[in-house]
Enzyme design. Structure first.
Site, mmCIF file in Angstrom:
data_model
loop_
_atom_site.group_PDB
_atom_site.id
_atom_site.type_symbol
_atom_site.label_atom_id
_atom_site.label_comp_id
_atom_site.label_asym_id
_atom_site.label_seq_id
_atom_site.Cartn_x
_atom_site.Cartn_y
_atom_site.Cartn_z
ATOM 1 N N SER A 1 0.804 -1.228 0.000
ATOM 2 C CA SER A 1 0.000 0.000 0.000
ATOM 3 C C SER A 1 0.838 1.281 0.000
ATOM 4 C CB SER A 1 -0.970 0.022 1.184
ATOM 5 O OG SER A 1 -0.278 0.215 2.391
ATOM 6 N N LYS B 1 0.694 4.464 6.650
ATOM 7 C CA LYS B 1 0.100 5.359 5.642
ATOM 8 C C LYS B 1 0.767 6.731 5.740
ATOM 9 C CE LYS B 1 -2.917 2.122 4.807
ATOM 10 N NZ LYS B 1 -2.646 1.211 3.745
#
Length: 186
Positions: free
Chosen positions: A38, A97
């Site tokens: 990700s 993230k």
């Protein structure tokens, strides 16, 4: 007897000093490993990262946080021996993230464009088109909007919603493995 007493005292001091150093380290620092794609291309699977805790978080920072997702049996089996000692099936998963917007900001994600406070932001670090949409008129205090750099596969604030700072583990500052990529993380 005197020699045994002295040796026990030295051992006791060494143990206390070790516990103090370990406690200080764990209060200010943490490490993590990347387990998915990700954050590609910034971070790749098996990258090992050093993080600073108790810092001032800003948009652009890469952070790790406890998500509401849980560690499945399959996730647990993929861990190495030491990780299996430290983690257990069913515990909250750590995600990595990038902070896109913080408290007081507005955020709009639509048609592949990300706007913070009405301005399109420059994102040279992303590897795929930004899919899905999200909108927050004003992000509340203590909350953050975070997305992965590999937008087409990242499970992030577009689905999870805002991330509470209370769930932050730390800010990624340094990659220490693999040795060929050792250095600061931007």
């Amino acid at each position: 007897m005197n020699r045994l007493k002295k040796e026990l005292l030295e051992w006791g001091q060494a143990i206390v000093i070790t516990i103090i150093i370990f406690s200080i380290y764990n209060y200010f620092f943490a490490t993590t490993t990347v387990y998915n794609t990700s954050m590609y291309p910034t971070l790749v699977e098996k990258d090992m990262l050093f993080m600073a805790k108790r810092v001032d978080y800003q948009p652009g920072d890469i952070i790790s946080f406890k998500s509401e997702l849980t560690l499945t049996a399959r996730d647990y089996e993929s861990l190495n021996f030491i990780q299996k000692i430290l983690h257990h099936e069913g515990e909250r998963k750590n995600l990595i993230k990038r902070i896109i917007a913080g408290p007081g900001d507005s955020i709009e994600v639509a048609d592949g464009i990300v706007k913070v406070n009405g301005e399109i932001i420059d994102e040279p670090y992303i590897s795929t088109v930004t899919t899905k949409s999200a909108y927050y008129e004003k992000i509340p205090e203590g909350m953050y909007f975070c997305m992965g750099d590999n937008r087409s596969v990242s499970y992030d604030s577009r689905e999870l919603g805002l991330i509470p700072e209370a769930d932050f583990i730390g800010k990624v500052v340094f990659r220490f493995m693999p040795l060929s990529k050792i250095g600061n993380v931007d």
